[in-house]
Write a protein that holds these residues in place. Structure first.
Motif, PDB file in Angstrom:
ATOM      1  N   LEU A   1       0.849  -1.216  -0.042  1.00 45.62           N
ATOM      2  CA  LEU A   1       0.142   0.150   0.069  1.00 45.62           C
ATOM      3  C   LEU A   1       0.984   1.112   0.179  1.00 45.62           C
ATOM      4  O   LEU A   1       1.742   1.563   0.992  1.00 45.62           O
ATOM      5  CB  LEU A   1      -0.982   0.147   1.117  1.00 45.62           C
ATOM      6  CG  LEU A   1      -1.969   1.137   1.491  1.00 45.62           C
ATOM      7  CD1 LEU A   1      -2.772   1.178   0.217  1.00 45.62           C
ATOM      8  CD2 LEU A   1      -2.725   1.081   2.631  1.00 45.62           C
ATOM      9  N   ASN A   2       0.806   2.039  -1.076  1.00 44.77           N
ATOM     10  CA  ASN A   2       1.299   3.402  -1.172  1.00 44.77           C
ATOM     11  C   ASN A   2       0.655   4.515  -0.775  1.00 44.77           C
ATOM     12  O   ASN A   2      -0.597   4.663  -1.199  1.00 44.77           O
ATOM     13  CB  ASN A   2       2.126   3.552  -2.577  1.00 44.77           C
ATOM     14  CG  ASN A   2       2.802   2.371  -3.394  1.00 44.77           C
ATOM     15  OD1 ASN A   2       3.760   1.876  -2.710  1.00 44.77           O
ATOM     16  ND2 ASN A   2       2.270   1.821  -4.261  1.00 44.77           N
ATOM     17  N   LEU A   3       1.215   5.048   0.020  1.00 41.20           N
ATOM     18  CA  LEU A   3       0.244   6.302   0.723  1.00 41.20           C
ATOM     19  C   LEU A   3       0.962   7.747   0.423  1.00 41.20           C
ATOM     20  O   LEU A   3       2.015   7.816   0.863  1.00 41.20           O
ATOM     21  CB  LEU A   3       0.067   6.098   2.319  1.00 41.20           C
ATOM     22  CG  LEU A   3      -0.661   6.943   2.880  1.00 41.20           C
ATOM     23  CD1 LEU A   3      -2.318   6.834   2.316  1.00 41.20           C
ATOM     24  CD2 LEU A   3      -0.754   6.665   4.315  1.00 41.20           C
ATOM     25  N   ILE A   4      -0.032   8.643  -0.317  1.00 44.38           N
ATOM     26  CA  ILE A   4       0.468  10.073  -0.311  1.00 44.38           C
ATOM     27  C   ILE A   4      -0.376  10.986   0.398  1.00 44.38           C
ATOM     28  O   ILE A   4      -1.509  10.920   0.249  1.00 44.38           O
ATOM     29  CB  ILE A   4       0.241  10.262  -2.101  1.00 44.38           C
ATOM     30  CG1 ILE A   4       1.108   9.492  -2.858  1.00 44.38           C
ATOM     31  CG2 ILE A   4       0.869  11.691  -2.032  1.00 44.38           C
ATOM     32  CD1 ILE A   4       0.548   9.403  -4.271  1.00 44.38           C
ATOM     33  N   VAL A   5       0.209  11.553   1.224  1.00 44.86           N
ATOM     34  CA  VAL A   5      -0.657  12.591   2.162  1.00 44.86           C
ATOM     35  C   VAL A   5      -0.167  13.945   2.193  1.00 44.86           C
ATOM     36  O   VAL A   5       1.027  14.160   2.474  1.00 44.86           O
ATOM     37  CB  VAL A   5      -0.481  11.975   3.706  1.00 44.86           C
ATOM     38  CG1 VAL A   5      -1.148  12.732   4.520  1.00 44.86           C
ATOM     39  CG2 VAL A   5      -0.774  10.333   3.748  1.00 44.86           C
ATOM     40  N   SER A   6      -1.017  14.752   1.865  1.00 45.84           N
ATOM     41  CA  SER A   6      -0.704  16.166   1.775  1.00 45.84           C
ATOM     42  C   SER A   6      -0.460  16.606   3.132  1.00 45.84           C
ATOM     43  O   SER A   6      -0.879  15.959   3.997  1.00 45.84           O
ATOM     44  CB  SER A   6      -1.600  16.916   0.967  1.00 45.84           C
ATOM     45  OG  SER A   6      -2.818  17.159   1.652  1.00 45.84           O
ATOM     46  N   GLU A   7       0.257  17.746   3.175  1.00 49.33           N
ATOM     47  CA  GLU A   7       0.217  18.570   4.467  1.00 49.33           C
ATOM     48  C   GLU A   7      -0.855  19.097   5.104  1.00 49.33           C
ATOM     49  O   GLU A   7      -0.923  18.767   6.338  1.00 49.33           O
ATOM     50  CB  GLU A   7       1.444  19.834   4.088  1.00 49.33           C
ATOM     51  CG  GLU A   7       2.883  19.364   3.836  1.00 49.33           C
ATOM     52  CD  GLU A   7       3.556  18.479   5.272  1.00 49.33           C
ATOM     53  OE1 GLU A   7       3.347  18.872   6.199  1.00 49.33           O
ATOM     54  OE2 GLU A   7       4.314  17.735   4.754  1.00 49.33           O
ATOM     55  N   ALA A   8      -1.757  19.352   4.287  1.00 47.78           N
ATOM     56  CA  ALA A   8      -3.069  19.679   4.897  1.00 47.78           C
ATOM     57  C   ALA A   8      -3.832  18.636   5.330  1.00 47.78           C
ATOM     58  O   ALA A   8      -4.511  18.542   6.085  1.00 47.78           O
ATOM     59  CB  ALA A   8      -3.917  20.389   3.560  1.00 47.78           C
ATOM     60  N   ALA A   9      -3.644  17.463   4.529  1.00 46.33           N
ATOM     61  CA  ALA A   9      -4.317  16.123   5.204  1.00 46.33           C
ATOM     62  C   ALA A   9      -3.452  15.787   6.631  1.00 46.33           C
ATOM     63  O   ALA A   9      -4.572  15.381   7.485  1.00 46.33           O
ATOM     64  CB  ALA A   9      -4.063  14.981   4.297  1.00 46.33           C
ATOM     65  N   LYS A  10      -2.398  15.990   6.787  1.00 48.70           N
ATOM     66  CA  LYS A  10      -1.940  15.675   7.989  1.00 48.70           C
ATOM     67  C   LYS A  10      -2.467  16.653   9.241  1.00 48.70           C
ATOM     68  O   LYS A  10      -2.936  16.006  10.077  1.00 48.70           O
ATOM     69  CB  LYS A  10      -0.334  15.830   8.045  1.00 48.70           C
ATOM     70  CG  LYS A  10       0.328  14.962   7.144  1.00 48.70           C
ATOM     71  CD  LYS A  10       1.845  15.162   6.978  1.00 48.70           C
ATOM     72  CE  LYS A  10       2.440  14.312   6.083  1.00 48.70           C
ATOM     73  NZ  LYS A  10       3.863  14.444   5.842  1.00 48.70           N
TER      74      LYS A  10
END
Length: 66
Positions: A32-41
């Motif tokens: 599972l590759n996860l991309i999380v934006s700064e806003a999502a954090k």
């Protein structure tokens, strides 16, 4: 199966979290590759109380129950 999931900063971190929990528990996903934006954090911190800033593979694994 390999899957890539991207999470944006839109409200609804609980939905992203639930989807990741179910994917991880499914036994079907090998990677599972996860991309999380700064806003999502930031949204995850506000809505779920979980700090993803500077998160590494271990911390992400804790977040999705691995």
């Amino acid at each position: 199966m390999e899957l890539t999931v991207a999470i944006t900063g839109a409200s609804g971190a609980i939905y992203a979290h639930r989807v990741l929990l179910h994917l991880a528990a499914s036994g079907v996903i090998e990677r599972l590759n996860l991309i999380v934006s700064e806003a999502a954090k930031t949204v995850a911190m506000v809505e779920l109380g979980f700090d993803l800033r500077g998160a590494d593979e271990t911390k992400i694994g804790e977040w999705i129950g691995l």
